[in-house]
Scaffold this motif. Sequence first.
Motif, PDB file in Angstrom:
ATOM      1  N   ARG A 105       0.853  -1.188   0.000  1.00 36.86           N
ATOM      2  CA  ARG A 105       0.000   0.000   0.000  1.00 36.86           C
ATOM      3  C   ARG A 105       0.888   1.236   0.000  1.00 36.86           C
ATOM      4  NH1 ARG A 105      -5.433  -0.997   3.678  1.00 36.86           N
ATOM      5  NH2 ARG A 105      -6.127  -2.874   2.565  1.00 36.86           N
ATOM      6  N   HIS A 107       1.034   5.659  -1.028  1.00 36.46           N
ATOM      7  CA  HIS A 107       0.367   6.899  -1.420  1.00 36.46           C
ATOM      8  C   HIS A 107       0.996   7.397  -2.722  1.00 36.46           C
ATOM      9  CE1 HIS A 107      -0.939   6.825   2.808  1.00 36.46           C
ATOM     10  NE2 HIS A 107      -1.949   7.550   2.380  1.00 36.46           N
ATOM     11  N   VAL A 134      -3.418   9.572  -3.571  1.00 31.08           N
ATOM     12  CA  VAL A 134      -4.353   8.485  -3.297  1.00 31.08           C
ATOM     13  C   VAL A 134      -3.562   7.277  -2.816  1.00 31.08           C
ATOM     14  CG1 VAL A 134      -5.970   6.847  -4.329  1.00 31.08           C
ATOM     15  CG2 VAL A 134      -6.074   9.251  -4.971  1.00 31.08           C
ATOM     16  N   GLU A 135      -4.023   6.665  -1.732  1.00 33.28           N
ATOM     17  CA  GLU A 135      -3.393   5.430  -1.274  1.00 33.28           C
ATOM     18  C   GLU A 135      -3.925   4.278  -2.114  1.00 33.28           C
ATOM     19  OE1 GLU A 135      -2.417   2.919   2.811  1.00 33.28           O
ATOM     20  OE2 GLU A 135      -4.220   4.170   2.722  1.00 33.28           O
ATOM     21  N   LEU A 162     -13.120   8.706  -6.970  1.00 29.04           N
ATOM     22  CA  LEU A 162     -12.085   7.668  -6.969  1.00 29.04           C
ATOM     23  C   LEU A 162     -12.373   6.579  -7.994  1.00 29.04           C
ATOM     24  CD1 LEU A 162     -11.228   6.992  -3.201  1.00 29.04           C
ATOM     25  CD2 LEU A 162      -9.725   7.963  -4.947  1.00 29.04           C
ATOM     26  N   VAL A 174      -7.381   2.261  -1.967  1.00 30.44           N
ATOM     27  CA  VAL A 174      -7.691   1.597  -0.702  1.00 30.44           C
ATOM     28  C   VAL A 174      -9.072   2.002  -0.186  1.00 30.44           C
ATOM     29  CG1 VAL A 174      -7.013   1.404   1.725  1.00 30.44           C
ATOM     30  CG2 VAL A 174      -5.271   1.292  -0.077  1.00 30.44           C
ATOM     31  N   GLU A 175      -9.435   3.270  -0.337  1.00 28.69           N
ATOM     32  CA  GLU A 175     -10.743   3.713   0.163  1.00 28.69           C
ATOM     33  C   GLU A 175     -11.883   3.025  -0.578  1.00 28.69           C
ATOM     34  OE1 GLU A 175     -11.704   7.574   1.604  1.00 28.69           O
ATOM     35  OE2 GLU A 175      -9.702   8.334   1.172  1.00 28.69           O
ATOM     36  N   HIS A 178     -12.642  -0.237   0.840  1.00 29.24           N
ATOM     37  CA  HIS A 178     -13.432  -0.104   2.069  1.00 29.24           C
ATOM     38  C   HIS A 178     -14.836   0.436   1.797  1.00 29.24           C
ATOM     39  CE1 HIS A 178      -9.329   0.310   4.300  1.00 29.24           C
ATOM     40  NE2 HIS A 178      -9.649  -0.949   4.070  1.00 29.24           N
ATOM     41  N   THR A 180     -15.666   3.389   0.162  1.00 27.55           N
ATOM     42  CA  THR A 180     -15.802   4.846   0.182  1.00 27.55           C
ATOM     43  C   THR A 180     -15.359   5.425  -1.152  1.00 27.55           C
ATOM     44  OG1 THR A 180     -15.297   4.848   2.547  1.00 27.55           O
ATOM     45  CG2 THR A 180     -15.196   6.966   1.410  1.00 27.55           C
ATOM     46  N   ASP A 181     -16.303   6.034  -1.881  1.00 23.60           N
ATOM     47  CA  ASP A 181     -16.004   6.608  -3.196  1.00 23.60           C
ATOM     48  C   ASP A 181     -16.038   8.132  -3.099  1.00 23.60           C
ATOM     49  OD1 ASP A 181     -15.441   6.878  -5.850  1.00 23.60           O
ATOM     50  OD2 ASP A 181     -17.439   6.314  -6.563  1.00 23.60           O
ATOM     51  N   VAL A 182     -14.958   8.729  -2.627  1.00 24.35           N
ATOM     52  CA  VAL A 182     -14.927  10.169  -2.377  1.00 24.35           C
ATOM     53  C   VAL A 182     -14.608  10.936  -3.657  1.00 24.35           C
ATOM     54  CG1 VAL A 182     -14.224   9.833   0.015  1.00 24.35           C
ATOM     55  CG2 VAL A 182     -12.483  10.119  -1.744  1.00 24.35           C
TER      56      VAL A 182
END
Length: 208
Positions: A105, A107, A134-135, A162, A174-175, A178, A180-182
């Motif tokens: 992982r 960034h 972005v990670e 994302l 990574v998000e 999990h 999360t689509d920011v």
Amino acid sequence: MEASFEFEAQLRGETGTRKARSLRRALKIPAVLYGGREAPLPLTLSKPQVDKNLEREAVYSHILTINIEGQGPVQAILKEVQRHPSRESVLHLDFQRIYADEEIRVHVPLHFVNEETCVGVKKGGVITHNLVEVEVACLPGQLPEFIEVDLADLDLGEAIHLSELKLPEGVKPVELIHGTDVPVVTVLAPRVGEEEGEAGEEGGEEEV
């Protein structure tokens, strides 16, 4: 040409704050190499070489080679840079060992292109960068140096999330893993008050 980074390192016998200060006075930087199937290794690096490598953005999202005296080269990624709070000088580096078959992982920086020709900007909109990196999770051989984000077709009130980033095969934010689509970047319409203020100023100039 693809960037490459090498660090010449020696094993560090003594650890602790006093020894670290002594090393820095001798233009050396303490570091540690950890992770994987082996025990952590305290290392000593050359300050001039560290400073030169850290000048380039790509060092933070690249596979690095650490040449350890008496042991040979080790592949790693840079996980953390500790700096002096006021002088910004480098105090310590953390490296993580990597293996070709194990996911890492990292960034990765975002490079935004076509901002000046963006559809929304031409209509008076303002670009807001919600993220600058972005990670991602991927195998070492799939790690991108940066991720390009094309803003040419982005209109007023629109955003790039994302899930809409164009990523190399095998690279996952990574998000998103999990759930999360920011939004990564948005084009905001100018506020009504600002538009009215500009109109008023123009009207005042005409009367004069």
